[in-house]
Scaffold this active site. Structure first.
Site, PDB file in Angstrom:
ATOM      1  N   GLY A  52       0.804  -1.215   0.000  1.00  0.00           N
ATOM      2  CA  GLY A  52       0.000   0.000   0.000  1.00  0.00           C
ATOM      3  C   GLY A  52       0.835   1.262   0.000  1.00  0.00           C
ATOM      4  N   ASP A  73      -7.006  -1.113   7.224  1.00  0.00           N
ATOM      5  CA  ASP A  73      -7.529  -2.223   8.026  1.00  0.00           C
ATOM      6  C   ASP A  73      -6.381  -3.197   8.237  1.00  0.00           C
ATOM      7  OD1 ASP A  73      -8.927  -4.213   9.242  1.00  0.00           O
ATOM      8  OD2 ASP A  73     -10.122  -4.769   7.488  1.00  0.00           O
ATOM      9  N   SER A  74      -5.559  -2.906   9.224  1.00  0.00           N
ATOM     10  CA  SER A  74      -4.325  -3.674   9.409  1.00  0.00           C
ATOM     11  C   SER A  74      -4.450  -4.651  10.564  1.00  0.00           C
ATOM     12  CB  SER A  74      -3.162  -2.720   9.681  1.00  0.00           C
ATOM     13  OG  SER A  74      -3.353  -2.074  10.930  1.00  0.00           O
TER      14      SER A  74
END
Length: 365
Positions: free
Chosen positions: A221, A238-239
């Site tokens: 990303g 959203d890790s």
């Protein structure tokens, strides 16, 4: 250990305790299994001369991609299933664990990046586990997906272009797709296997991939953001938890990269850990990014299967004010699809317990 449908301890007498004899015994037991069973055999031979060895015949199904030809590395999610229960333990929540009763293991394997386990449970629906940590259960996933998505989107007056980093299960995509004004949705997921097995076993989340506005990028990303400056209205990260490769997502340079990729007036929303466990992570990170972002705030949601039943979000804006009050409200059609998010709970999510408020903001708020 040899994985078959139940735990059976097999004692190996000392006079058979040489490696060659142990392997012969393993081979004999393996030959007795039915051809329909998927078997993982690992030769674990103790050299303790004072006792017999114990070979555990472990439970459930293993994937074809974990074989003797491709030896397992790192954590093995199957080892966390004991007596029919999956037990989540982690270094970020010491002294506590979450247990879910397993009905059937649907998939287990190792991707290029992590251990992947999917099982059906007796009370929580299908469960996705990555490197031993629960990511999704069908029972309560909406509490996380809805709040992480709709807080930033309803705080923005006109979000047209949205980027998701991580979130390979598709739940965030599903929620973004409920906003008809969004024109483009990009997702950067490093691990293609998460997408693959979510589509196979978690279709209620992975339905998000069916939206024609979605573009999937299997890549880092940070690199994608470097190539797309001043480009997005909302970025949602959203890790997983800040251990191993995901640790960089909790560092200032990553937030700087998101800032550069935002348009003016844009909002980032990231997984913000837990006020009961991680104030030592949350406060320094929020303090460090205030030099760039015009607003940096903390909100949270309740979700029973995450550590301590709570998970937070760090929500930051670029050249804009607070995100506490939504600037738009869900339509009647959107409201019909929501199970957790509402205008009222949007604002309430920013109201912190006194100890957390003091630890994060001090006397400034």
């Amino acid at each position: 250990f040899i994985r078959i449908p139940s735990y059976v301890p097999v004692q190996v007498p000392m006079h058979l305790h040489s490696p060659s004899n142990l392997l012969a015994i393993v081979g004999l037991i393996t030959s007795l299994l039915t051809l329909s069973d998927k078997v993982l055999v690992s030769a674990l031979a103790s050299q303790n001369p004072k006792s017999t060895s114990l070979i555990h015949l472990n439970s459930n199904t293993c994937s074809d991609n974990m074989t003797d030809e491709q030896p397992q590395q790192g954590l093995n999610g199957m080892d966390l299933i004991i007596d029919g229960w999956f037990h989540e333990r982690g270094e970020l929540w010491p002294g506590q664990a979450m247990s879910i009763k397993v009905k059937e293991v649907l998939y287990h394997g190792r991707s290029k990046f992590q251990d992947v386990l999917v099982f059906s449970s007796t009370n929580h629906g299908t469960v996705l586990v990555l490197d031993g940590v629960i990511q999704v259960t069908e029972k309560d996933e909406f509490a996380y997906q809805e709040m992480m998505t709709h807080i930033p989107l309803f705080a923005h007056p006109n979000p047209e272009k949205v980027l998701v980093i991580g979130g390979g299960d598709g739940g965030i995509l599903r929620e973004i797709a409920k906003h008809p004004g969004v024109k483009e949705i990009y997702i950067c997921e490093l691990d293609a296997d998460v997408i693959k097995y979510s589509k196979q076993y978690l279709p209620s989340l992975a339905i998000g991939y069916d939206d024609p506005r979605v573009t999937v990028k299997i890549m880092d990303g940070a690199k994608f953001m470097e190539e797309n400056q001043d480009n997005f209205d909302v970025i949602i990260t959203d890790s997983s938890d800040p251990i191993g490769p995901a640790s960089v997502l909790f560092e200032t340079p990553f937030y700087n990269a998101m800032y550069s990729s935002l348009r003016d007036g844009g909002i980032v929303c990231t997984q913000g850990e837990n006020v009961w466990l991680h104030l030592d992570i949350i406060k320094p990170l929020m303090d460090s990014i205030k030099q760039n972002y015009s607003s940096v705030e903390y909100a949270y949601t309740t979700i029973p299967t995450y550590p301590s039943g709570q998970i937070g979000f760090i929500i930051a804006g670029k050249n804009r004010g607070s995100c506490v009050k939504p600037v738009r409200e869900p339509t009647a059609e959107q409201t019909d699809t929501l199970r957790y998010y509402s205008t009222e709970i949007h604002q309430a999510a920013f109201v912190l317990p006194a100890f957390a408020k003091k630890a994060i903001y001090g006397d400034a708020k």
